[in-house]
Design an enzyme around this catalytic site. Structure first.
Site, PDB file in Angstrom:
ATOM      1  N   ALA A  62       0.857  -1.187   0.000  1.00 43.97           N
ATOM      2  CA  ALA A  62       0.000   0.000   0.000  1.00 43.97           C
ATOM      3  C   ALA A  62       0.893   1.236   0.000  1.00 43.97           C
ATOM      4  O   ALA A  62       2.063   1.174   0.389  1.00 43.97           O
ATOM      5  CB  ALA A  62      -0.887  -0.024   1.233  1.00 43.97           C
ATOM      6  N   GLY A 107       0.896  -5.133   0.846  1.00 44.78           N
ATOM      7  CA  GLY A 107      -0.272  -5.282  -0.028  1.00 44.78           C
ATOM      8  C   GLY A 107       0.072  -5.955  -1.345  1.00 44.78           C
ATOM      9  O   GLY A 107      -0.796  -6.583  -1.965  1.00 44.78           O
ATOM     10  N   GLU A 110      -0.029  -9.527  -0.548  1.00 45.78           N
ATOM     11  CA  GLU A 110      -1.443  -9.865  -0.297  1.00 45.78           C
ATOM     12  C   GLU A 110      -2.233  -9.948  -1.603  1.00 45.78           C
ATOM     13  O   GLU A 110      -3.153 -10.758  -1.724  1.00 45.78           O
ATOM     14  CB  GLU A 110      -2.058  -8.830   0.649  1.00 45.78           C
ATOM     15  CG  GLU A 110      -1.513  -8.962   2.065  1.00 45.78           C
ATOM     16  CD  GLU A 110      -1.820  -7.759   2.934  1.00 45.78           C
ATOM     17  OE1 GLU A 110      -1.339  -6.647   2.608  1.00 45.78           O
ATOM     18  OE2 GLU A 110      -2.544  -7.916   3.929  1.00 45.78           O
ATOM     19  N   GLU A 130       4.720  -5.133   7.270  1.00 46.72           N
ATOM     20  CA  GLU A 130       3.926  -4.121   7.984  1.00 46.72           C
ATOM     21  C   GLU A 130       4.361  -3.940   9.433  1.00 46.72           C
ATOM     22  O   GLU A 130       4.265  -2.853   9.997  1.00 46.72           O
ATOM     23  CB  GLU A 130       2.435  -4.490   7.945  1.00 46.72           C
ATOM     24  CG  GLU A 130       1.784  -4.343   6.583  1.00 46.72           C
ATOM     25  CD  GLU A 130       1.905  -5.577   5.703  1.00 46.72           C
ATOM     26  OE1 GLU A 130       2.705  -6.487   6.023  1.00 46.72           O
ATOM     27  OE2 GLU A 130       1.190  -5.642   4.687  1.00 46.72           O
TER      28      GLU A 130
HETATM   29  N1  CAA Z   1       4.577   3.280  -0.521  1.00 48.11           N
HETATM   30  C1  CAA Z   1       4.968   4.449  -0.995  1.00 48.11           C
HETATM   31  N2  CAA Z   1       6.164   4.642  -1.602  1.00 48.11           N
HETATM   32  C2  CAA Z   1       6.971   3.580  -1.705  1.00 48.11           C
HETATM   33  C3  CAA Z   1       6.617   2.302  -1.232  1.00 48.11           C
HETATM   34  C4  CAA Z   1       5.338   2.168  -0.604  1.00 48.11           C
HETATM   35  N3  CAA Z   1       4.892   0.997  -0.135  1.00 48.11           N
HETATM   36  N4  CAA Z   1       7.640   1.448  -1.473  1.00 48.11           N
HETATM   37  C5  CAA Z   1       8.586   2.155  -2.092  1.00 48.11           C
HETATM   38  N5  CAA Z   1       8.187   3.445  -2.243  1.00 48.11           N
HETATM   39  C6  CAA Z   1       8.913   4.540  -2.878  1.00 48.11           C
HETATM   40  C7  CAA Z   1      10.098   5.007  -2.028  1.00 48.11           C
HETATM   41  O1  CAA Z   1       9.678   5.887  -1.017  1.00 48.11           O
HETATM   42  C8  CAA Z   1      10.948   5.670  -3.065  1.00 48.11           C
HETATM   43  O2  CAA Z   1      10.387   6.925  -3.373  1.00 48.11           O
HETATM   44  P1  CAA Z   1      11.344   8.192  -3.707  1.00 48.11           P
HETATM   45  O3  CAA Z   1      12.049   7.795  -4.972  1.00 48.11           O
HETATM   46  O4  CAA Z   1      10.373   9.300  -3.878  1.00 48.11           O
HETATM   47  O5  CAA Z   1      12.247   8.333  -2.540  1.00 48.11           O
HETATM   48  C9  CAA Z   1      10.738   4.776  -4.292  1.00 48.11           C
HETATM   49  O6  CAA Z   1       9.508   4.090  -4.078  1.00 48.11           O
HETATM   50  C10 CAA Z   1      11.832   3.738  -4.484  1.00 48.11           C
HETATM   51  O7  CAA Z   1      11.967   3.016  -3.270  1.00 48.11           O
HETATM   52  P2  CAA Z   1      13.371   2.810  -2.529  1.00 48.11           P
HETATM   53  O8  CAA Z   1      14.280   3.972  -2.796  1.00 48.11           O
HETATM   54  O9  CAA Z   1      13.093   2.476  -1.101  1.00 48.11           O
HETATM   55  O10 CAA Z   1      13.910   1.557  -3.338  1.00 48.11           O
HETATM   56  P3  CAA Z   1      14.824   0.372  -2.769  1.00 48.11           P
HETATM   57  O11 CAA Z   1      15.153  -0.437  -3.973  1.00 48.11           O
HETATM   58  O12 CAA Z   1      15.944   0.875  -1.945  1.00 48.11           O
HETATM   59  O13 CAA Z   1      13.859  -0.481  -1.787  1.00 48.11           O
HETATM   60  C11 CAA Z   1      11.828  -1.594  -1.152  1.00 48.11           C
HETATM   61  C12 CAA Z   1      12.712  -1.092  -2.297  1.00 48.11           C
HETATM   62  C13 CAA Z   1      12.526  -2.718  -0.382  1.00 48.11           C
HETATM   63  C14 CAA Z   1      10.548  -2.111  -1.792  1.00 48.11           C
HETATM   64  C15 CAA Z   1      11.541  -0.444  -0.177  1.00 48.11           C
HETATM   65  O14 CAA Z   1      11.084   0.674  -0.926  1.00 48.11           O
HETATM   66  C16 CAA Z   1      10.485  -0.750   0.855  1.00 48.11           C
HETATM   67  O15 CAA Z   1      10.789  -1.363   1.847  1.00 48.11           O
HETATM   68  N6  CAA Z   1       9.229  -0.304   0.600  1.00 48.11           N
HETATM   69  C17 CAA Z   1       8.141  -0.436   1.552  1.00 48.11           C
HETATM   70  C18 CAA Z   1       7.642  -1.853   1.668  1.00 48.11           C
HETATM   71  C19 CAA Z   1       6.544  -1.923   2.702  1.00 48.11           C
HETATM   72  O16 CAA Z   1       6.730  -1.627   3.858  1.00 48.11           O
HETATM   73  N7  CAA Z   1       5.343  -2.331   2.265  1.00 48.11           N
HETATM   74  C20 CAA Z   1       4.199  -2.455   3.115  1.00 48.11           C
HETATM   75  C21 CAA Z   1       3.353  -1.236   2.965  1.00 48.11           C
HETATM   76  S1  CAA Z   1       2.009  -1.196   4.112  1.00 48.11           S
HETATM   77  C22 CAA Z   1       0.850  -2.234   3.479  1.00 48.11           C
HETATM   78  O17 CAA Z   1       1.010  -2.761   2.387  1.00 48.11           O
HETATM   79  C23 CAA Z   1      -0.380  -2.426   4.321  1.00 48.11           C
HETATM   80  C24 CAA Z   1      -1.306  -3.461   3.810  1.00 48.11           C
HETATM   81  O18 CAA Z   1      -1.374  -4.553   4.304  1.00 48.11           O
HETATM   82  C25 CAA Z   1      -2.208  -3.180   2.704  1.00 48.11           C
END
Ligand code: CAA
Length: 256
Positions: A62, A107, A110, A130
């Site tokens: 998400a 998500g 999921e 999460e």
């Molecule tokens: N939401 C919003 N933005 C996100 C995102 C997310 N879930 N995942 C990545 N991005 C964005 C980053 O903020 C970054 O944006 P900027 O370029 O503006 O800084 C861009 O995408 C690229 O990401 P990274 O620089 O972090 O890339 P990376 O290769 O170093 O890492 C990653 C990739 C491991 C996927 C890392 O981005 C990450 O850990 N993302 C979050 C994963 C996460 O926590 N997901 C769960 C979300 S909550 C959820 O999903 C609830 C539910 O059950 C529905």
């Protein structure tokens, strides 16, 4: 163009996420997913479905930036809508294959769990991170992951938030096949195409019966199976399948 679309070719509908760089699933995508799931279910030219995020990433979850400012009252409403969207995908009454490249986190994982099968790139990483945000999965992960791989393995992933690489995901049963990254979509399409050639009503019955059976007691599940089994005797596909077995030999029937 929306950030998620339905593209149809050869009986296969691909629900394609397209929101670079990470296909973060914002509210607009969540809502559209529900509409596209309904469309894929309705359209006669869609007989099987692929969930796909492109060559680099499936979805990193998400949209955290969008969620950051939401409060409890807002999320009470939104979390229901989020789950309804994912449930709409899980209930598409046709075979659904998730083609997972790169990250399928939160998500994203999921969403892949809403498919009937998961084919993953050898570079895929899946997980439910999460907990690292002080949350739990909210789009069905606590339920669908535990049902798929069992409670203790699901708890390991959900409690730690760790990412699982493709080979471990395969060993856990979180994905069904691992293939080279550049072949994921092609192989998912071949898989979906084979399923698209099957008898649509029997496939629908099989999916509904297995899924509903997991949510109920054995007696109720058997009754559901029995009713569908008998009901399928009213279909042309059943007639064609049995006639073909007798006249042409096993496995020769064509259903489309
Ligand atoms: N939401 C919003 N933005 C996100 C995102 C997310 N879930 N995942 C990545 N991005 C964005 C980053 O903020 C970054 O944006 P900027 O370029 O503006 O800084 C861009 O995408 C690229 O990401 P990274 O620089 O972090 O890339 P990376 O290769 O170093 O890492 C990653 C990739 C491991 C996927 C890392 O981005 C990450 O850990 N993302 C979050 C994963 C996460 O926590 N997901 C769960 C979300 S909550 C959820 O999903 C609830 C539910 O059950 C529905």
């Amino acid at each position: 163009m929306s950030s998620v679309n339905l593209e149809v070719s050869g009986g296969v509908g691909t629900i394609r996420l397209d929101r670079p760089p990470m296909n973060a699933l914002n509210i607009a995508i969540q809502d559209r997913l529900r509409e596209l799931a309904a469309e894929a279910g309705r359209r006669d030219d869609v007989r099987a479905v692929i969930l796909y995020g492109g060559e680099k990433v499936f979805a990193a979850g998400a949209d955290i930036k969008e969620m950051r400012d939401m409060d409890h009252a807002g999320m009470v409403v939104r979390s229901r809508e989020l789950q309804e969207s994912f449930t709409a995908v899980a209930r598409i009454p046709k075979p659904v294959v998730a083609a997972v490249t790169g990250y399928a986190l939160g998500g994203g994982c999921e969403l892949a769990l809403c498919a009937d099968f998961r084919i993953a790139a050898d570079n895929a990483k899946l997980g439910q991170p999460e907990i690292l945000l002080g949350l739990i999965p909210g789009a069905g992960g606590t339920q669908r992951l535990a049902r798929l791989i069992g409670p203790s393995k699901a708890k390991d992933l959900i409690f730690t938030g760790r990412q699982v690489k493709a080979p471990e995901a395969l060993a856990l049963g979180l994905v069904d096949r691992v293939v080279p990254a550049d072949e994921v979509y092609e192989q998912a399409h071949a898989w979906a195409t084979r399923l698209a050639q099957g008898p649509a009503l029997a496939l629908r019955a099989a999916k509904e019966t297995v899924d509903a059976g997991l949510e109920t007691d054995l007696e109720t599940g058997l009754a559901l199976e029995r009713n569908w089994f008998a009901g399928l005797f009213a279909t042309e596909d059943r007639e064609r399948g049995m006639r073909s077995f007798v006249e042409d030999g096993p496995g020769k029937a064509k259903f489309r």
